[in-house]
Design an enzyme around this catalytic site. Structure first.
Site, PDB file in Angstrom:
ATOM      1  N   HIS A 114      30.630 -73.175   5.962  1.00 32.92           N
ATOM      2  CA  HIS A 114      31.513 -74.008   5.130  1.00 32.92           C
ATOM      3  C   HIS A 114      31.301 -73.713   3.659  1.00 32.92           C
ATOM      4  O   HIS A 114      30.189 -73.473   3.204  1.00 32.92           O
ATOM      5  CB  HIS A 114      31.371 -75.493   5.453  1.00 32.92           C
ATOM      6  CG  HIS A 114      30.061 -76.134   5.110  1.00 32.92           C
ATOM      7  ND1 HIS A 114      29.822 -76.727   3.894  1.00 32.92           N
ATOM      8  CD2 HIS A 114      28.923 -76.321   5.836  1.00 32.92           C
ATOM      9  CE1 HIS A 114      28.602 -77.259   3.897  1.00 32.92           C
ATOM     10  NE2 HIS A 114      28.035 -77.015   5.050  1.00 32.92           N
ATOM     11  N   ASP A 158      23.275 -75.688   0.705  1.00 36.87           N
ATOM     12  CA  ASP A 158      24.156 -76.195   1.771  1.00 36.87           C
ATOM     13  C   ASP A 158      25.565 -76.224   1.197  1.00 36.87           C
ATOM     14  O   ASP A 158      25.936 -77.173   0.519  1.00 36.87           O
ATOM     15  CB  ASP A 158      23.691 -77.582   2.216  1.00 36.87           C
ATOM     16  CG  ASP A 158      24.591 -78.189   3.283  1.00 36.87           C
ATOM     17  OD1 ASP A 158      25.457 -77.486   3.799  1.00 36.87           O
ATOM     18  OD2 ASP A 158      24.411 -79.390   3.566  1.00 36.87           O
ATOM     19  N   GLU A 211      33.823 -79.460   5.584  1.00 31.67           N
ATOM     20  CA  GLU A 211      32.772 -79.662   6.593  1.00 31.67           C
ATOM     21  C   GLU A 211      32.014 -80.939   6.318  1.00 31.67           C
ATOM     22  O   GLU A 211      31.678 -81.689   7.221  1.00 31.67           O
ATOM     23  CB  GLU A 211      31.807 -78.461   6.597  1.00 31.67           C
ATOM     24  CG  GLU A 211      30.808 -78.475   7.764  1.00 31.67           C
ATOM     25  CD  GLU A 211      29.509 -79.220   7.508  1.00 31.67           C
ATOM     26  OE1 GLU A 211      28.722 -79.372   8.449  1.00 31.67           O
ATOM     27  OE2 GLU A 211      29.271 -79.652   6.361  1.00 31.67           O
ATOM     28  N   GLU A 212      31.737 -81.175   5.038  1.00 30.09           N
ATOM     29  CA  GLU A 212      30.867 -82.301   4.667  1.00 30.09           C
ATOM     30  C   GLU A 212      31.502 -83.673   4.902  1.00 30.09           C
ATOM     31  O   GLU A 212      30.835 -84.690   4.840  1.00 30.09           O
ATOM     32  CB  GLU A 212      30.428 -82.169   3.191  1.00 30.09           C
ATOM     33  CG  GLU A 212      29.560 -80.939   2.902  1.00 30.09           C
ATOM     34  CD  GLU A 212      28.144 -81.044   3.464  1.00 30.09           C
ATOM     35  OE1 GLU A 212      27.826 -82.037   4.142  1.00 30.09           O
ATOM     36  OE2 GLU A 212      27.366 -80.102   3.215  1.00 30.09           O
ATOM     37  N   ASP A 226      24.796 -72.164   8.814  1.00 26.52           N
ATOM     38  CA  ASP A 226      24.611 -73.325   7.942  1.00 26.52           C
ATOM     39  C   ASP A 226      23.119 -73.466   7.661  1.00 26.52           C
ATOM     40  O   ASP A 226      22.308 -72.722   8.218  1.00 26.52           O
ATOM     41  CB  ASP A 226      25.144 -74.590   8.672  1.00 26.52           C
ATOM     42  CG  ASP A 226      25.614 -75.671   7.691  1.00 26.52           C
ATOM     43  OD1 ASP A 226      25.001 -75.825   6.614  1.00 26.52           O
ATOM     44  OD2 ASP A 226      26.584 -76.368   8.022  1.00 26.52           O
ATOM     45  N   HIS A 268      20.899 -81.735   0.621  1.00 26.14           N
ATOM     46  CA  HIS A 268      21.809 -82.712  -0.005  1.00 26.14           C
ATOM     47  C   HIS A 268      21.256 -83.346  -1.281  1.00 26.14           C
ATOM     48  O   HIS A 268      21.913 -84.175  -1.887  1.00 26.14           O
ATOM     49  CB  HIS A 268      22.270 -83.801   0.984  1.00 26.14           C
ATOM     50  CG  HIS A 268      23.329 -83.323   1.924  1.00 26.14           C
ATOM     51  ND1 HIS A 268      24.200 -84.178   2.561  1.00 26.14           N
ATOM     52  CD2 HIS A 268      23.666 -82.073   2.312  1.00 26.14           C
ATOM     53  CE1 HIS A 268      25.033 -83.461   3.334  1.00 26.14           C
ATOM     54  NE2 HIS A 268      24.709 -82.177   3.187  1.00 26.14           N
TER      55      HIS A 268
END
Ligand code: CO
Ligand code: ZN
Length: 332
Positions: free
Chosen positions: A62, A164, A194-195, A217, A304
């Site tokens: 992603h 990420d 994606e998130e 990922d 994140h």
């Protein structure tokens, strides 16, 4: 390709979920020398194909990132925000951010806020404006802000925002570069949204109708201080071959195929069980009448947060394994 230069370009490109035009443009330019055709679909997925007559292999990394979206601008000129993807309020407090139009700011909260109880709804972005009118000249409701933190090396590891999943975008570009002749019909998909629930990969997988789907990922790294074994992969121990996460349980034969390929090529690899989070492997597996889906992941610490960490050796291992799978003999 110049690894660090390309990574800086990927991380520096704006691309929160739903707003991936800029990052998509950068990836398209980097991918161009290595593939036969490049297309975009309605959801903005960037689909890079290396044509073949054999089974269809779809890789998906992603290209969107998490971020904060402006929901309200108050009379003092502070922007109130909501989350785009999984943002933890206390992890992002006092992080510098930027908007697509170049407006900069930082994340703050009302003084006296109990940090333990802080939620994203309690966060504000200070863009330096002194009034609502001034703020409205710089940003508007619905604009997204992304972390504006630097990319640096520490020993053999990268510290950066948005590893990420920009590091996986880099892995796919490296795999493309390494990929020689193959019968397989290979699709390198840079997916959107994606998130916020693996939305891009869902339509891309339906359209491509692959025989095999491999999500690339980051995965949780079980070597953060005090780690509680919710993840199994370790930084520096090689490509993490997905056994399962919250979105998918991979076919054991595919896991063994990937582990076997790694052993054969001398690529360090480890088995990856993640008890939180999902990836594009989920929607790939469950599209149409089902697809053999797996994952190749880069172990990542502090995922994140505005400063994530991965090991460059793992990045190279993942690229090598993706290229090996793309080239290997597969059944239709
Ligand atoms: Co993520
Ligand atoms: Zn991700």
């Amino acid at each position: 390709m110049d690894l660090m230069n390309d990574l800086n370009r990927l991380v520096g490109a704006f691309g929160p979920s739903g707003c991936e035009t800029e990052i998509s443009r950068v990836i398209k330019e980097l991918a161009k020398p290595y593939v036969d055709e490049i297309s975009r679909d309605t959801l903005g997925n960037l689909i890079c194909r290396k044509k073949g007559s054999g089974p269809k292999v779809m890789f998906s990394a992603h290209m969107d990132s998490i971020g904060l979206v402006v929901t309200h601008i108050d009379k003092e000129g502070f922007a109130h925000v909501g989350a785009l993807g999984g943002v933890s309020a206390k992890e992002v407090l006092y992080t510098p951010v930027r908007f697509q139009n170049g407006t900069r700011g930082l994340i703050c909260a009302e003084s006296g806020t109990d940090l333990e109880k802080l939620k994203v709804s309690g966060l504000l972005i200070d863009i330096g404006a002194s009034s609502m009118e001034e703020a409205h000249k710089l940003i508007q409701i619905g604009d997204a802000a992304v972390y504006d933190t630097p990319t640096r090396m520490a020993a053999g590891r990268v510290i950066s925002p948005y590893l990420d999943d920009r590091i996986a975008c880099l892995v796919l570009l490296m795999a493309m570069e390494q990929l020689g002749k193959t019968e397989n019909d290979v699709y390198f998909v840079f997916s959107t949204q994606e998130e916020v629930g693996t939305r891009g990969a869902k339509t891309a997988a339906w359209a491509i109708d692959p025989d095999y789907g491999i999500a690339v990922d980051v995965t949780g790294s079980d070597d953060e201080p005090g780690s509680k074994h919710q993840a199994s992969a370790l930084c520096g121990k090689g490509a993490a071959v997905k056994v399962m996460d919250r979105s998918v349980i991979c076919p054991p034969a595919l896991v063994e195929k990937l582990m076997g390929l790694a052993a054969e090529k001398g690529i360090p690899a480890q088995r990856d069980v993640l008890q939180f989070g999902g990836t594009d492997a989920g929607p790939m597996q469950s599209t149409r009448s089902g697809v053999y889906a797996g994952g190749i992941s880069i172990p990542c610490r502090y995922t994140h947060t505005p400063t994530e960490m991965v090991d460059l050796g793992d990045v190279k291992a993942c690229a090598g394994l993706a290229a090996a799978f793309a080239a290997c003999k597969l059944e239709k």
